[in-house]
Design a protein around this motif. Structure first.
Motif, mmCIF file in Angstrom:
data_model
loop_
_atom_site.group_PDB
_atom_site.id
_atom_site.type_symbol
_atom_site.label_atom_id
_atom_site.label_comp_id
_atom_site.label_asym_id
_atom_site.label_seq_id
_atom_site.Cartn_x
_atom_site.Cartn_y
_atom_site.Cartn_z
ATOM 1 N N ALA A 204 -6.538 -2.187 -2.809
ATOM 2 C CA ALA A 204 -5.347 -1.493 -2.335
ATOM 3 C C ALA A 204 -5.627 -0.023 -2.068
ATOM 4 O O ALA A 204 -5.088 0.561 -1.118
ATOM 5 N N ARG A 205 -6.482 0.594 -2.886
ATOM 6 C CA ARG A 205 -6.817 2.008 -2.665
ATOM 7 C C ARG A 205 -7.581 2.188 -1.358
ATOM 8 O O ARG A 205 -7.347 3.147 -0.615
ATOM 9 N N TYR A 206 -8.500 1.270 -1.067
ATOM 10 C CA TYR A 206 -9.244 1.361 0.187
ATOM 11 C C TYR A 206 -8.325 1.134 1.397
ATOM 12 O O TYR A 206 -8.420 1.831 2.405
ATOM 13 N N VAL A 207 -7.442 0.148 1.280
ATOM 14 C CA VAL A 207 -6.520 -0.141 2.384
ATOM 15 C C VAL A 207 -5.628 1.066 2.650
ATOM 16 O O VAL A 207 -5.396 1.455 3.806
ATOM 17 N N ALA A 208 -5.115 1.674 1.571
ATOM 18 C CA ALA A 208 -4.233 2.833 1.732
ATOM 19 C C ALA A 208 -4.975 4.006 2.358
ATOM 20 O O ALA A 208 -4.441 4.696 3.237
ATOM 21 N N PHE A 209 -6.199 4.245 1.910
ATOM 22 C CA PHE A 209 -7.004 5.334 2.481
ATOM 23 C C PHE A 209 -7.206 5.115 3.972
ATOM 24 O O PHE A 209 -7.001 6.030 4.788
ATOM 25 N N ASP A 210 -7.611 3.919 4.348
ATOM 26 C CA ASP A 210 -7.890 3.640 5.756
ATOM 27 C C ASP A 210 -6.630 3.774 6.599
ATOM 28 O O ASP A 210 -6.653 4.364 7.685
ATOM 29 N N LYS A 211 -5.522 3.266 6.102
ATOM 30 C CA LYS A 211 -4.261 3.345 6.836
ATOM 31 C C LYS A 211 -3.849 4.800 7.054
ATOM 32 O O LYS A 211 -3.478 5.205 8.159
ATOM 33 N N ARG A 212 -3.908 5.578 5.987
ATOM 34 C CA ARG A 212 -3.452 6.967 6.066
ATOM 35 C C ARG A 212 -4.319 7.773 7.023
ATOM 36 O O ARG A 212 -3.815 8.509 7.879
ATOM 37 N N TRP A 213 -5.632 7.652 6.899
ATOM 38 C CA TRP A 213 -6.519 8.500 7.692
ATOM 39 C C TRP A 213 -6.680 7.994 9.122
ATOM 40 O O TRP A 213 -7.124 8.733 9.998
ATOM 41 N N THR A 214 -6.315 6.750 9.371
ATOM 42 C CA THR A 214 -6.385 6.223 10.729
ATOM 43 C C THR A 214 -5.167 6.625 11.548
ATOM 44 O O THR A 214 -5.260 6.872 12.753
ATOM 45 N N GLU A 260 -16.078 3.394 7.182
ATOM 46 C CA GLU A 260 -16.271 3.740 8.593
ATOM 47 C C GLU A 260 -15.278 4.808 9.021
ATOM 48 O O GLU A 260 -15.628 5.744 9.757
ATOM 49 N N THR A 261 -14.038 4.685 8.565
ATOM 50 C CA THR A 261 -13.028 5.694 8.877
ATOM 51 C C THR A 261 -13.394 7.032 8.258
ATOM 52 O O THR A 261 -13.300 8.081 8.915
ATOM 53 N N PHE A 262 -13.810 7.014 6.998
ATOM 54 C CA PHE A 262 -14.220 8.253 6.332
ATOM 55 C C PHE A 262 -15.351 8.939 7.093
ATOM 56 O O PHE A 262 -15.295 10.142 7.368
ATOM 57 N N ARG A 263 -16.382 8.199 7.436
ATOM 58 C CA ARG A 263 -17.548 8.800 8.072
ATOM 59 C C ARG A 263 -17.222 9.313 9.474
ATOM 60 O O ARG A 263 -17.760 10.337 9.904
ATOM 61 N N ARG A 264 -16.334 8.626 10.175
ATOM 62 C CA ARG A 264 -15.942 9.095 11.508
ATOM 63 C C ARG A 264 -15.249 10.449 11.429
ATOM 64 O O ARG A 264 -15.590 11.381 12.177
ATOM 65 N N ILE A 265 -14.292 10.587 10.519
ATOM 66 C CA ILE A 265 -13.565 11.847 10.412
ATOM 67 C C ILE A 265 -14.446 12.928 9.804
ATOM 68 O O ILE A 265 -14.362 14.111 10.181
#
Length: 289
Positions: A204-214, A260-265
């Motif tokens: 859930a923490r990973y899903v929330a991170f990806d959703k927020r930063w995407t 992948e989202t983290f590294r892109r940003i």
């Protein structure tokens, strides 16, 4: 477990994902990791006003920053140097070690364990019933180091984990036994993992991170603040991730997409954040301690 991941994703799709509240000390450490660690071996100091300015961009007030800097000096994580009416802060050797460990997890190890060799570290302990504090401290440190409870007195972590410092610091050498082992073929490793770690909460923490930063981030608006929050949030997640072997995790494990989202940003903000820091930060060379 796949259903739980899907449900978490759908729930997040139904509404906005609020940014987590980040501790001032975590933000200060991320600030120094981003802008000081690689710029001289502990010899660079940053004016407190510059630190207050940058952390203010992510919602941390001046008094909270000043109090945090003082506490970190008292804990031996920062050192300070006065020049006229200004106070400058720099890293100590223990803080550099903490930041390099974090950098290893962020930039090199990653969130997905694809090279596990089948080895487990097993730690067994038996403490007197009255040692409630020692038992709590040991369990907390083991959880931070990637261990999960296989049974009440037997904890397990993937790979070879060196726990000598943890055990010695707690004074429990005589009460702890550590082994390295491999599971027999009839052992259901996936089931063992699900029973020993809270995969649903971690996913859930990973899903929330990806959703927020995407969906909610515009890195160009304030790259130094964006990168500071990005790195702090990401490190908070992966520090609590035991890096379990990916072949035994549920299909669609969300850590890879979040990474992948983290590294892109992170890549988008690296250059602009450095240039912005060069303009904003007042620095000095610290005298030898």
């Amino acid at each position: 477990m796949e259903d739980e991941i899907l449900e978490a994703s759908e729930a997040l799709d139904a509404g906005a994902v609020s940014a987590p509240q980040l501790r001032p000390q975590s933000l200060v450490l991320a600030f120094f990791g981003n802008h000081v660690l690689e710029r001289g071996e502990g010899g660079l100091g940053v004016y407190s006003g510059s630190i207050i300015d940058v952390l203010g961009r992510v919602g941390t007030g001046e008094q909270a920053v000043r109090s945090t800097l003082t506490r970190m000096v008292n804990r031996g994580l920062l050192r300070r140097q006065r020049e006229g009416r200004k106070m400058f802060f720099g890293l100590t050797a223990p803080a550099r070690s903490v930041l390099r460990d974090g950098g290893q997890r962020i930039w090199r190890d990653g969130a997905v364990n694809e090279d596990w060799d089948g080895t487990w570290t097993l730690l067994g302990f038996s403490l007197p019933e009255s040692w409630q504090r020692q038992r709590h401290d040991l369990r907390s440190r083991l959880g931070w180091s990637g261990f999960g409870a296989l049974y009440s007195g037997l904890w397990i972590a993937p790979g070879r984990v060196d726990v000598r410092d943890i055990v010695s610091e707690l004074g429990l050498d005589a009460h702890v036994k550590v082994f390295h082992a491999r599971a027999e073929e009839f052992t259901d490793v996936g089931l063992m993992i699900r029973e020993s770690w809270d995969l649903e909460a971690l996913a859930a923490r990973y899903v929330a991170f990806d959703k927020r930063w995407t969906t909610e981030t515009t890195p160009d608006a304030d790259p130094i603040a964006t990168r500071l929050r990005l790195v702090t949030e990401w490190l908070r997640i992966i520090r609590n991730d035991p890096r379990l072997p990916v072949q035994h995790l549920p299909e669609g494990w969300p850590a890879l997409q979040a990474q992948e989202t983290f590294r892109r940003i992170a890549e988008q903000t690296e250059g602009p954040a450095v240039r912005m820091a060069d303009e904003l930060l007042e620095t000095t060379r610290l005298r030898s301690a």
